[in-house]
Design a protein around this motif. Structure first.
Motif, mmCIF file in Angstrom:
data_model
loop_
_atom_site.group_PDB
_atom_site.id
_atom_site.type_symbol
_atom_site.label_atom_id
_atom_site.label_comp_id
_atom_site.label_asym_id
_atom_site.label_seq_id
_atom_site.Cartn_x
_atom_site.Cartn_y
_atom_site.Cartn_z
ATOM 1 N N LEU A 26 37.230 59.547 35.885
ATOM 2 C CA LEU A 26 38.219 59.676 34.816
ATOM 3 C C LEU A 26 39.396 60.540 35.246
ATOM 4 C CD1 LEU A 26 35.841 60.117 31.740
ATOM 5 C CD2 LEU A 26 37.135 58.086 32.376
ATOM 6 N N GLU A 27 39.106 61.646 35.961
ATOM 7 C CA GLU A 27 40.184 62.510 36.444
ATOM 8 C C GLU A 27 41.087 61.773 37.415
ATOM 9 O OE1 GLU A 27 42.456 65.903 36.613
ATOM 10 O OE2 GLU A 27 40.785 65.407 35.273
ATOM 11 N N SER A 47 41.528 58.538 37.509
ATOM 12 C CA SER A 47 42.263 57.543 36.729
ATOM 13 C C SER A 47 43.421 58.198 35.988
ATOM 14 C CB SER A 47 41.323 56.844 35.749
ATOM 15 O OG SER A 47 42.024 55.915 34.952
ATOM 16 N N ARG A 48 43.161 59.397 35.403
ATOM 17 C CA ARG A 48 44.227 60.107 34.701
ATOM 18 C C ARG A 48 45.335 60.519 35.664
ATOM 19 N NH1 ARG A 48 41.406 63.936 33.189
ATOM 20 N NH2 ARG A 48 40.530 62.920 31.338
ATOM 21 N N ALA A 49 44.959 61.004 36.842
ATOM 22 C CA ALA A 49 45.971 61.389 37.827
ATOM 23 C C ALA A 49 46.789 60.185 38.286
ATOM 24 C CB ALA A 49 45.288 62.055 39.025
ATOM 25 N N GLN A 50 46.134 59.044 38.450
ATOM 26 C CA GLN A 50 46.870 57.839 38.840
ATOM 27 C C GLN A 50 47.841 57.406 37.755
ATOM 28 O OE1 GLN A 50 43.890 54.941 39.812
ATOM 29 N NE2 GLN A 50 43.291 55.953 41.734
ATOM 30 N N ASP A 51 47.397 57.516 36.476
ATOM 31 C CA ASP A 51 48.306 57.170 35.384
ATOM 32 C C ASP A 51 49.503 58.102 35.359
ATOM 33 O OD1 ASP A 51 46.568 55.169 34.700
ATOM 34 O OD2 ASP A 51 45.553 56.310 33.115
ATOM 35 N N GLU A 52 49.262 59.403 35.509
ATOM 36 C CA GLU A 52 50.381 60.343 35.525
ATOM 37 C C GLU A 52 51.305 60.083 36.707
ATOM 38 O OE1 GLU A 52 48.654 64.183 35.556
ATOM 39 O OE2 GLU A 52 47.957 64.119 33.452
#
Length: 428
Positions: A293-294, A296-301
């Motif tokens: 999840l982290e 994925s969140r970093a990739q989105d940001e």
């Protein structure tokens, strides 16, 4: 004549008995010799040669032999020789299993090694010993051989059900011998029976027999039955045993209780270890999920920042590519420029310039409004003019002064035109 016939018959009978006894002794000597050779080969780890040496005396002769009796040569040997031969063969099989697949197949070949190992794992060795060594009579098997058989199956058989069944059959047969005359007469024990020899019915005729019987009961109640989870049956069997005295019963029951507690403790530890492993696996799964999840969140940001960075240069280019309005030179400035070399005007700071532009726009609006009211109040105009002059002098910058002068000229022209129009109207 009758006396002569009886003497001849008795002479023939004695001759036959002597010949049979001589043959039996010769066969026993050959069995003992084969046993010693096989044992020596086994001690020197020459296992294939040891097997080829011991097999002829534990295997029934071919069918076309003249002296077929349905059992192997070892069956006619003395009790001591039989016990030695079968105990050696069972020890040999245990060593073959412990060789392992790779070394065992190298020594005996894949097929032969699997055949030898399967006898220990499926329990068929017990049937082989009873059938070929004791003419199929379970109760005639020597107690020492039964102990070795039970120990071999206990070590290598995955299930102890067959071991339990065989031990129960043997204990029942020796405690209550069957009255099968034909089987009894064909058994090696009957054939080997001599005056002064006693057949074992209960297995407790001598102290040594009693010791072997107790050993069998120990294997049965403290090892085989617990492996099959027959704890209650083992306790009842010990309580009702007629072979064990009270002291041995108490010792057996105490050992059985200790074994059960040890097994329960082992199961509890295994269950606790299993739970800990499951918790660790669950914790690793949660950590992996959190990391995923982290990431994925970093990739989105990162995608959002990249998108913003792609959009930002276009906006900046559009903002900075807009043409800035250049002030048109006045006639006086043009003439002055033709006389003197042009100088690059200094650009004021963007903030001050915008504020000054706004102020001048407001002044321009005020002057325009004042021009319309000039005819009614000329003094207000002059006051405004004086204010503008004072304001212009306050700014020492050239471009500001020039802009103020342009505004004043524009306002003066409008006032002059307005005054002229007023004069014309008054004249008319």
């Amino acid at each position: 004549m009758a006396t002569l016939y009886d003497d001849v018959s008795e002479s023939r009978y004695l001759s036959s008995s002597i010949s049979s006894l001589s043959t039996s002794r010769q066969q026993s000597s050959q069995i003992a010799k084969a046993y010693r050779q096989a044992a020596q080969l086994f001690l020197t780890r020459r296992l294939p040669e040891a097997l080829s040496t011991i097999e002829p005396i534990i295997t029934p002769p071919p069918i076309d032999a003249a002296d077929v009796v349905g059992h192997a040569p070892v069956a006619t040997a003395s009790r001591g020789t039989r016990v030695k031969v079968w105990s050696f063969y069972l020890t040999f099989l245990n060593a073959v299993v412990e060789l392992g697949a790779e070394e065992g197949k190298h020594a005996f070949g894949s097929t032969r090694w699997k055949q030898l190992v399967s006898q220990c794992r499926d329990g068929s060795i017990w049937d082989h010993v009873v059938r070929d060594g004791y003419a199929g009579v379970e109760g005639d098997v020597d107690a020492d051989v039964v102990v070795n058989l039970a120990t071999l199956l206990l070590t290598h058989a995955p299930s102890q059900r067959l071991n339990q069944q065989k031990l129960e059959t043997y204990l029942s047969a020796t405690a209550n011998p069957a009255l099968d005359v034909s089987s009894h007469m064909s058994s090696p024990a009957y054939l080997d029976k001599r005056p002064g020899h006693r057949r074992q019915h209960t297995g407790t005729d001598t102290p040594r027999d009693l010791e072997k019987r107790i050993k069998l009961l120990e294997l049965y109640t403290l090892h085989v039955l617990p492996r099959n989870d027959e704890w209650d049956y083992a306790r009842d069997f010990i309580d009702m045993s007629e072979v064990l005295d009270q002291e041995r019963k108490e010792a057996f029951l105490l050992a059985l209780h200790s074994l059960k507690e040890e097994k329960e403790d082992t199961q509890a530890r295994e269950e606790k270890l299993r739970q800990q492993q499951q918790e660790q696996m669950e914790e690793r799964r949660r950590e992996t999920e959190a990391k995923r999840l982290e990431q994925s969140r970093a990739q989105d940001e990162r995608r959002i920042r990249e998108e913003q960075n792609r959009r930002q240069p276009r906006g900046s280019d559009e903002r900075f590519s807009k043409p800035q309005p250049t002030p048109q030179p006045t006639p006086s400035q043009s003439s002055r420029t033709s006389r003197t070399p042009a100088k690059k005007p200094t650009t004021p700071p963007p903030g001050l310039y915008n504020r000054a532009s706004t102020m001048f726009a407001n002044i321009h609006t005020m002057i325009s409004d004042t021009a319309h009211h000039m005819t009614s109040n000329p003094m207000a105009f002059f006051r405004t003019l004086l204010f503008l002059l004072a304001f212009g002098l306050a700014f020492g910058r050239r471009h500001l002064r020039e802009r103020i002068l342009r505004i004043i000229r524009s306002a003066w022209d409008k006032v002059r035109r307005t005054v002229g129009m007023g004069v014309k109207v008054s004249y008319i």
